[in-house]
Design a protein around this motif. Structure first.
Motif, PDB file in Angstrom:
ATOM      1  N   ALA A 130     -23.371   3.360   0.863  1.00  0.00           N
ATOM      2  CA  ALA A 130     -22.622   4.386   0.140  1.00  0.00           C
ATOM      3  C   ALA A 130     -21.138   4.055   0.100  1.00  0.00           C
ATOM      4  N   LYS A 131     -20.490   4.470  -0.964  1.00  0.00           N
ATOM      5  CA  LYS A 131     -19.040   4.349  -1.075  1.00  0.00           C
ATOM      6  C   LYS A 131     -18.424   5.740  -1.109  1.00  0.00           C
ATOM      7  N   ALA A 132     -17.209   5.841  -0.589  1.00  0.00           N
ATOM      8  CA  ALA A 132     -16.524   7.131  -0.536  1.00  0.00           C
ATOM      9  C   ALA A 132     -15.048   6.938  -0.814  1.00  0.00           C
ATOM     10  N   THR A 133     -14.360   8.051  -0.984  1.00  0.00           N
ATOM     11  CA  THR A 133     -12.910   8.037  -1.175  1.00  0.00           C
ATOM     12  C   THR A 133     -12.257   8.765  -0.013  1.00  0.00           C
ATOM     13  N   PHE A 134     -11.254   8.124   0.563  1.00  0.00           N
ATOM     14  CA  PHE A 134     -10.518   8.692   1.687  1.00  0.00           C
ATOM     15  C   PHE A 134      -9.134   9.112   1.211  1.00  0.00           C
ATOM     16  N   PHE A 135      -8.880  10.417   1.190  1.00  0.00           N
ATOM     17  CA  PHE A 135      -7.562  10.941   0.852  1.00  0.00           C
ATOM     18  C   PHE A 135      -6.785  11.092   2.159  1.00  0.00           C
ATOM     19  N   TRP A 136      -5.928  10.124   2.432  1.00  0.00           N
ATOM     20  CA  TRP A 136      -5.269  10.043   3.734  1.00  0.00           C
ATOM     21  C   TRP A 136      -3.824  10.522   3.715  1.00  0.00           C
ATOM     22  N   ASN A 187      -6.552  -0.205  12.383  1.00  0.00           N
ATOM     23  CA  ASN A 187      -7.834  -0.911  12.322  1.00  0.00           C
ATOM     24  C   ASN A 187      -8.858  -0.163  11.476  1.00  0.00           C
ATOM     25  N   ALA A 188      -8.887   1.162  11.618  1.00  0.00           N
ATOM     26  CA  ALA A 188      -9.829   1.968  10.837  1.00  0.00           C
ATOM     27  C   ALA A 188      -9.470   1.952   9.354  1.00  0.00           C
ATOM     28  N   VAL A 189      -8.177   1.996   9.052  1.00  0.00           N
ATOM     29  CA  VAL A 189      -7.722   1.947   7.663  1.00  0.00           C
ATOM     30  C   VAL A 189      -8.153   0.638   7.018  1.00  0.00           C
ATOM     31  N   LYS A 190      -7.895  -0.457   7.707  1.00  0.00           N
ATOM     32  CA  LYS A 190      -8.252  -1.778   7.165  1.00  0.00           C
ATOM     33  C   LYS A 190      -9.763  -1.941   7.056  1.00  0.00           C
ATOM     34  N   LYS A 191     -10.489  -1.376   7.989  1.00  0.00           N
ATOM     35  CA  LYS A 191     -11.951  -1.452   7.971  1.00  0.00           C
ATOM     36  C   LYS A 191     -12.511  -0.724   6.750  1.00  0.00           C
ATOM     37  N   ALA A 192     -12.017   0.471   6.472  1.00  0.00           N
ATOM     38  CA  ALA A 192     -12.493   1.236   5.314  1.00  0.00           C
ATOM     39  C   ALA A 192     -12.187   0.499   4.020  1.00  0.00           C
ATOM     40  N   PHE A 193     -10.997  -0.033   3.909  1.00  0.00           N
ATOM     41  CA  PHE A 193     -10.608  -0.759   2.698  1.00  0.00           C
ATOM     42  C   PHE A 193     -11.454  -2.015   2.521  1.00  0.00           C
ATOM     43  N   ALA A 194     -11.648  -2.762   3.598  1.00  0.00           N
ATOM     44  CA  ALA A 194     -12.440  -3.989   3.527  1.00  0.00           C
ATOM     45  C   ALA A 194     -13.894  -3.714   3.165  1.00  0.00           C
ATOM     46  N   SER A 195     -14.374  -2.510   3.475  1.00  0.00           N
ATOM     47  CA  SER A 195     -15.754  -2.141   3.177  1.00  0.00           C
ATOM     48  C   SER A 195     -15.929  -1.666   1.733  1.00  0.00           C
ATOM     49  N   GLY A 196     -14.842  -1.607   0.980  1.00  0.00           N
ATOM     50  CA  GLY A 196     -14.935  -1.240  -0.424  1.00  0.00           C
ATOM     51  C   GLY A 196     -14.797   0.234  -0.717  1.00  0.00           C
ATOM     52  N   HIS A 197     -14.370   1.000   0.267  1.00  0.00           N
ATOM     53  CA  HIS A 197     -14.127   2.418   0.025  1.00  0.00           C
ATOM     54  C   HIS A 197     -12.760   2.581  -0.646  1.00  0.00           C
ATOM     55  N   GLN A 198     -12.616   3.661  -1.383  1.00  0.00           N
ATOM     56  CA  GLN A 198     -11.360   3.901  -2.087  1.00  0.00           C
ATOM     57  C   GLN A 198     -10.366   4.587  -1.168  1.00  0.00           C
ATOM     58  N   ILE A 199      -9.165   4.039  -1.109  1.00  0.00           N
ATOM     59  CA  ILE A 199      -8.084   4.622  -0.323  1.00  0.00           C
ATOM     60  C   ILE A 199      -7.161   5.363  -1.284  1.00  0.00           C
ATOM     61  N   ALA A 200      -6.924   6.638  -1.010  1.00  0.00           N
ATOM     62  CA  ALA A 200      -6.123   7.470  -1.908  1.00  0.00           C
ATOM     63  C   ALA A 200      -5.127   8.295  -1.105  1.00  0.00           C
ATOM     64  N   SER A 201      -4.228   8.940  -1.806  1.00  0.00           N
ATOM     65  CA  SER A 201      -3.121   9.658  -1.168  1.00  0.00           C
ATOM     66  C   SER A 201      -3.430  11.138  -0.954  1.00  0.00           C
ATOM     67  N   HIS A 202      -2.964  11.638   0.180  1.00  0.00           N
ATOM     68  CA  HIS A 202      -3.010  13.075   0.467  1.00  0.00           C
ATOM     69  C   HIS A 202      -1.646  13.514   1.006  1.00  0.00           C
ATOM     70  N   THR A 203      -0.625  12.727   0.675  1.00  0.00           N
ATOM     71  CA  THR A 203       0.792  12.900   1.022  1.00  0.00           C
ATOM     72  C   THR A 203       1.104  12.476   2.453  1.00  0.00           C
ATOM     73  N   TRP A 204       2.387  12.383   2.727  1.00  0.00           N
ATOM     74  CA  TRP A 204       2.855  11.885   4.019  1.00  0.00           C
ATOM     75  C   TRP A 204       2.664  12.903   5.137  1.00  0.00           C
ATOM     76  N   THR A 205       3.071  14.158   4.901  1.00  0.00           N
ATOM     77  CA  THR A 205       3.019  15.161   5.974  1.00  0.00           C
ATOM     78  C   THR A 205       2.067  16.320   5.698  1.00  0.00           C
ATOM     79  N   HIS A 206       1.416  16.344   4.531  1.00  0.00           N
ATOM     80  CA  HIS A 206       0.513  17.429   4.144  1.00  0.00           C
ATOM     81  C   HIS A 206       1.259  18.769   4.044  1.00  0.00           C
ATOM     82  N   PRO A 207       2.318  18.839   3.245  1.00  0.00           N
ATOM     83  CA  PRO A 207       3.086  20.085   3.147  1.00  0.00           C
ATOM     84  C   PRO A 207       2.517  21.019   2.086  1.00  0.00           C
TER      85      PRO A 207
END
Length: 254
Positions: A71-77, A90-110
């Motif tokens: 399965a593939k997923a999108t991570f709003f980080w 390490n977890a960030v790089k692992k998710a990206f290397a596995s082909g999951h989509q890395i997306a934005s959820h802002t810096w501080t979540h305001p």
């Protein structure tokens, strides 16, 4: 002369009737428009698993669960909501290397609907810098914190080229719903029509270890492919901004 005209008209009509019918209109799929809120997939037969608020202590385990199921997923980080993003490198790089989509959820979540343009822009660009340092990419997708899109939010995101995602299913995990209660939201929505984009959070053990395996099984039972948000919108090549970006060497949020 009249007879010739009539015969010519009949021949023309006969030719028109005999001509093959035109092919059905083929709609050209277009990439999502930056700055426009998108709640649901644009294609059927898919489910876009989308997780907010990480990276966190469960990220690596979640990637393992998804990868085992194909399965593939999108991570709003975020950058700092659950600790500094660099502490989960390490977890960030692992998710990206596995082909999951890395997306934005802002810096501080305001609550940024009341923020000015400069503050909103900073919330995006600071996280962009971190992503470049960690995976060499800038995302092109964002999910606004608290799903707030008022004020200057959409105009700023449009100017930055961001495609804005909310949801069409709320799992309620943020509101202390049990996995079983969350499951009901999917059962009620059904698997027909265009695919769903749910609101979920990888910061809850129950979402990672109970709800996600259930969703994987539910998707399989309903012949749904588990894909990234970009893929479910017919935009698999548009998950990241174009260009080559240079890391600034930073490895701290402060």
């Amino acid at each position: 002369m009249l007879a010739e005209t009539v015969l010519a008209g009949l021949a023309l009509a006969s030719s028109a009737i005999a001509a093959p019918a035109p092919n059905p209109i083929e709609f050209v799929k277009r990439a999502p428009t930056p700055g426009v809120v998108i709640q649901k997939c644009s294609t059927p037969g898919v489910l876009a698993l989308a997780y907010d608020d990480g990276p966190y202590q469960y990220t690596s385990r979640l990637v393992d669960i998804l990868d085992a199921a194909g399965a593939k997923a999108t991570f709003f980080w975020t950058g700092t909501l659950y600790g500094c993003i660099y502490n989960q490198a390490n977890a960030v790089k692992k998710a990206f290397a596995s082909g999951h989509q890395i997306a934005s959820h802002t810096w501080t979540h305001p609550h940024w609907a009341s923020l000015g343009e400069a503050q909103i822009r900073q919330e995006i660009t600071k996280l962009e810098d971190a992503f470049v340092n960690l995976i060499g990419k800038k995302p092109a997708y964002v999910r606004p914190p608290y799903l707030e899109t008022g004020g200057q939010v959409l105009p700023v995101l449009r100017s930055l080229g961001y495609k804005v995602i909310t949801n069409d299913i709320d799992t309620g995990d943020w509101n202390h719903y049990s996995p079983q209660q969350s499951e009901q939201a999917f059962l009620q929505a059904g698997a027909g029509g265009n695919g769903h984009i749910p609101l979920m959070h990888e910061t809850y053990d129950s979402t990672v270890n109970v709800l996600t395996p259930w969703l994987i099984n539910w998707a399989k039972q309903n012949n749904l492919k588990l894909v990234t948000v970009a893929e479910c919108l017919g935009d698999p090549d548009g998950a990241y901004q174009a260009g080559n970006f240079e890391p600034n060497g930073q490895n701290s949020c402060y």
